[in-house]
Design a protein around this motif. Structure first.
Motif: not given
Length: 126
Positions: A101-114
């Motif tokens: 359900y999530c795009s790779p850029p969304q996941v990467e952005e969330a990883r970086n914020l986390s």
């Protein structure tokens, strides 16, 4: 019912919504009634069944029109944390959410914020 103080009522309410949203008419009604926000709030429940139903419901409610809500950055961050859970049901469901359900850029952005923020939504109790 999703805002009740009684965790059992919330558990059954979100479970019912999970079952109801498979029907197209019900899905449209839930989305039009801003139900996604209330379901997202259930991700912070201490009740494992409530959280599992909330994740599943978000998956079922994801459409091209609702994707911006169901995969908002805080939700993706939450799913990343859930994917690390010792609870295999929750971990597998969150991983599926991230992959399907999530795009790779969304996941990467969330990883970086986390990496730069404090942990927010607690994991449910086993």
């Amino acid at each position: 019912m999703l805002t009740e103080d009684n965790e059992t009522l919330v558990e059954f309410a979100v479970g019912g919504l999970c079952n109801l949203c498979l029907d197209k008419t019900n899905k449209e009604y839930i989305l039009e009634a801003n139900g996604v926000e209330a379901i997202i709030n259930c991700l912070s429940s201490p009740n494992e069944e409530t959280v599992v139903s909330a994740v599943t419901t978000l998956m079922f409610l994801t459409t091209p029109q609702s994707r911006h809500q169901t995969t908002a950055l805080p939700v993706v961050e939450c799913m990343l944390r859930f994917s690390l859970s010792a609870n295999k049901r929750l971990s597998n469901l969150a991983t599926l959410f991230l992959e399907d359900y999530c795009s790779p850029p969304q996941v990467e952005e969330a990883r970086n914020l986390s990496k730069h923020t404090a942990v927010g939504i607690p994991l449910p109790k086993d």
